[in-house]
Design a protein around this motif. Structure first.
Motif, PDB file in Angstrom:
ATOM      1  N   LYS A   8      44.739  81.527 -13.213  1.00 48.74           N
ATOM      2  CA  LYS A   8      45.788  80.738 -12.574  1.00 48.74           C
ATOM      3  C   LYS A   8      45.994  79.520 -13.466  1.00 48.74           C
ATOM      4  CE  LYS A   8      45.945  83.202  -8.733  1.00 48.74           C
ATOM      5  NZ  LYS A   8      45.183  84.384  -8.923  1.00 48.74           N
ATOM      6  N   LEU A   9      47.231  79.086 -13.600  1.00 45.69           N
ATOM      7  CA  LEU A   9      47.542  77.960 -14.456  1.00 45.69           C
ATOM      8  C   LEU A   9      48.367  76.946 -13.671  1.00 45.69           C
ATOM      9  CD1 LEU A   9      47.081  77.088 -17.407  1.00 45.69           C
ATOM     10  CD2 LEU A   9      49.315  78.043 -17.931  1.00 45.69           C
ATOM     11  N   ILE A  10      47.908  75.696 -13.716  1.00 45.43           N
ATOM     12  CA  ILE A  10      48.569  74.611 -13.012  1.00 45.43           C
ATOM     13  C   ILE A  10      49.017  73.581 -14.033  1.00 45.43           C
ATOM     14  CG2 ILE A  10      48.266  72.742 -11.336  1.00 45.43           C
ATOM     15  CD1 ILE A  10      46.171  74.537  -9.940  1.00 45.43           C
ATOM     16  N   GLY A  11      50.274  73.190 -13.972  1.00 47.90           N
ATOM     17  CA  GLY A  11      50.807  72.148 -14.844  1.00 47.90           C
ATOM     18  C   GLY A  11      50.670  70.796 -14.173  1.00 47.90           C
ATOM     19  N   ILE A  12      50.228  69.797 -14.940  1.00 49.95           N
ATOM     20  CA  ILE A  12      50.022  68.447 -14.406  1.00 49.95           C
ATOM     21  C   ILE A  12      50.796  67.453 -15.260  1.00 49.95           C
ATOM     22  CG2 ILE A  12      48.318  66.639 -13.908  1.00 49.95           C
ATOM     23  CD1 ILE A  12      46.221  68.873 -13.597  1.00 49.95           C
ATOM     24  N   HIS A  13      51.580  66.605 -14.604  1.00 43.90           N
ATOM     25  CA  HIS A  13      52.290  65.525 -15.282  1.00 43.90           C
ATOM     26  C   HIS A  13      51.557  64.220 -14.962  1.00 43.90           C
ATOM     27  CE1 HIS A  13      56.226  67.703 -16.043  1.00 43.90           C
ATOM     28  NE2 HIS A  13      55.507  68.569 -15.348  1.00 43.90           N
ATOM     29  N   SER A  14      50.996  63.593 -15.995  1.00 46.75           N
ATOM     30  CA  SER A  14      50.268  62.339 -15.809  1.00 46.75           C
ATOM     31  C   SER A  14      50.207  61.599 -17.133  1.00 46.75           C
ATOM     32  CB  SER A  14      48.849  62.620 -15.309  1.00 46.75           C
ATOM     33  OG  SER A  14      48.120  61.425 -15.216  1.00 46.75           O
ATOM     34  N   GLN A  15      50.327  60.276 -17.073  1.00 50.67           N
ATOM     35  CA  GLN A  15      50.250  59.451 -18.273  1.00 50.67           C
ATOM     36  C   GLN A  15      48.829  58.963 -18.546  1.00 50.67           C
ATOM     37  OE1 GLN A  15      52.855  59.067 -20.367  1.00 50.67           O
ATOM     38  NE2 GLN A  15      53.815  60.533 -19.004  1.00 50.67           N
ATOM     39  N   GLN A  16      47.865  59.410 -17.768  1.00 44.27           N
ATOM     40  CA  GLN A  16      46.473  58.988 -17.930  1.00 44.27           C
ATOM     41  C   GLN A  16      45.848  59.583 -19.198  1.00 44.27           C
ATOM     42  OE1 GLN A  16      44.865  56.771 -15.831  1.00 44.27           O
ATOM     43  NE2 GLN A  16      46.912  56.582 -14.941  1.00 44.27           N
ATOM     44  N   GLU A  17      44.870  58.892 -19.731  1.00 43.45           N
ATOM     45  CA  GLU A  17      44.082  59.422 -20.845  1.00 43.45           C
ATOM     46  C   GLU A  17      43.274  60.618 -20.334  1.00 43.45           C
ATOM     47  OE1 GLU A  17      43.990  58.433 -24.091  1.00 43.45           O
ATOM     48  OE2 GLU A  17      45.662  57.115 -23.576  1.00 43.45           O
ATOM     49  N   PRO A  18      42.925  61.567 -21.215  1.00 44.21           N
ATOM     50  CA  PRO A  18      42.232  62.788 -20.763  1.00 44.21           C
ATOM     51  C   PRO A  18      40.935  62.523 -19.994  1.00 44.21           C
ATOM     52  CG  PRO A  18      42.930  63.022 -23.038  1.00 44.21           C
ATOM     53  CD  PRO A  18      43.237  61.609 -22.636  1.00 44.21           C
ATOM     54  N   HIS A  19      40.082  61.637 -20.509  1.00 46.21           N
ATOM     55  CA  HIS A  19      38.812  61.378 -19.825  1.00 46.21           C
ATOM     56  C   HIS A  19      39.020  60.716 -18.464  1.00 46.21           C
ATOM     57  CE1 HIS A  19      39.697  57.726 -22.103  1.00 46.21           C
ATOM     58  NE2 HIS A  19      39.023  57.084 -21.178  1.00 46.21           N
ATOM     59  N   LYS A  20      40.031  59.868 -18.362  1.00 46.43           N
ATOM     60  CA  LYS A  20      40.345  59.202 -17.096  1.00 46.43           C
ATOM     61  C   LYS A  20      40.865  60.216 -16.079  1.00 46.43           C
ATOM     62  CE  LYS A  20      41.598  55.723 -14.375  1.00 46.43           C
ATOM     63  NZ  LYS A  20      41.470  54.330 -14.273  1.00 46.43           N
ATOM     64  N   LEU A  21      41.745  61.121 -16.511  1.00 45.79           N
ATOM     65  CA  LEU A  21      42.268  62.132 -15.603  1.00 45.79           C
ATOM     66  C   LEU A  21      41.148  63.067 -15.135  1.00 45.79           C
ATOM     67  CD1 LEU A  21      44.762  63.245 -14.146  1.00 45.79           C
ATOM     68  CD2 LEU A  21      45.034  64.817 -16.066  1.00 45.79           C
ATOM     69  N   ALA A  22      40.263  63.456 -16.035  1.00 47.21           N
ATOM     70  CA  ALA A  22      39.130  64.311 -15.659  1.00 47.21           C
ATOM     71  C   ALA A  22      38.276  63.615 -14.597  1.00 47.21           C
ATOM     72  CB  ALA A  22      38.289  64.653 -16.878  1.00 47.21           C
ATOM     73  N   TYR A  23      38.032  62.328 -14.779  1.00 43.99           N
ATOM     74  CA  TYR A  23      37.256  61.556 -13.800  1.00 43.99           C
ATOM     75  C   TYR A  23      37.960  61.545 -12.439  1.00 43.99           C
ATOM     76  CZ  TYR A  23      35.339  57.546 -11.350  1.00 43.99           C
ATOM     77  OH  TYR A  23      34.810  56.732 -10.394  1.00 43.99           O
ATOM     78  N   LEU A  24      39.267  61.285 -12.440  1.00 44.25           N
ATOM     79  CA  LEU A  24      40.020  61.240 -11.187  1.00 44.25           C
ATOM     80  C   LEU A  24      40.038  62.599 -10.483  1.00 44.25           C
ATOM     81  CD1 LEU A  24      42.997  59.045 -12.426  1.00 44.25           C
ATOM     82  CD2 LEU A  24      41.200  58.351 -10.819  1.00 44.25           C
ATOM     83  N   ILE A  25      40.229  63.656 -11.259  1.00 47.97           N
ATOM     84  CA  ILE A  25      40.213  65.002 -10.675  1.00 47.97           C
ATOM     85  C   ILE A  25      38.836  65.319 -10.106  1.00 47.97           C
ATOM     86  CG2 ILE A  25      40.323  67.472 -11.250  1.00 47.97           C
ATOM     87  CD1 ILE A  25      42.690  66.793 -13.085  1.00 47.97           C
ATOM     88  N   ASN A  26      37.789  64.925 -10.816  1.00 48.11           N
ATOM     89  CA  ASN A  26      36.423  65.135 -10.310  1.00 48.11           C
ATOM     90  C   ASN A  26      36.224  64.438  -8.970  1.00 48.11           C
ATOM     91  OD1 ASN A  26      35.589  66.733 -12.425  1.00 48.11           O
ATOM     92  ND2 ASN A  26      34.705  65.036 -13.580  1.00 48.11           N
TER      93      ASN A  26
END
Length: 160
Positions: free
Chosen positions: A17-35
């Motif tokens: 399954k593939l989900i597209g995400i639109h976000s201006q966050q840096e990769p490590h910051k987005l990973a933290y938020l998703i976690n």
């Protein structure tokens, strides 16, 4: 002995399954938020996803997570990487300027900043569950399902 040639159609590489995400966050910051929202533990992989795009070698940051309960592996992948290239200014031969360009893992989805790929060989995972949680985050402007069979270059998403 006759040689056998394999093509991508010989393998079912769309068991995900593939989900597209639109976000201006840096990769490590987005990973933290998703976690924090999904109660996952995405971690940066030792090796980035290295591809040759437009004759240039590009490294796409990638995070992975293994869910023991569902027995699935998930990846958070940057779809867009900015690259810098030096060039000589037109007006002055002795000065160089940096040109920043963007390269994309999936060219057809240039507006997508990140891809969340969930391996789902048994076709039991409902991506809407994740989308409902992620869309509530202020740092994400849009989240949606990308049909895996509509991707022109699914080989770019082979990560193992």
């Amino acid at each position: 002995m006759k040689k056998r040639r394999f093509s991508l159609s010989d393998f079912d590489i769309c068991d995900f399954k593939l989900i597209g995400i639109h976000s201006q966050q840096e990769p490590h910051k987005l990973a933290y938020l998703i976690n924090s929202v999904l109660r996952t533990s995405f971690k940066r992989m030792k090796n980035d996803l290295d591809l040759t795009v437009s004759g240039k070698s590009i490294s796409f940051p990638i995070f992975d997570y293994f869910n023991k309960e569902w027995d699935t592996k998930s990846y958070l992948i940057c779809n867009k990487v900015n690259t810098e290239q030096e060039f000589v200014a037109v007006n002055n031969l002795f000065e160089t300027e940096d040109l920043v360009t963007s390269e994309f893992l999936l060219e057809d989805y240039k507006r997508v900043d990140y891809l969340l790929k969930i391996d789902d060989e048994l076709d039991i995972f409902n991506p809407e569950l994740i989308i409902k949680k992620l869309i509530k985050m202020h740092q994400i402007s849009m989240v949606y399902i990308i049909g895996s069979h509509a991707i022109k270059h699914p080989e770019h998403l082979i990560l193992d």
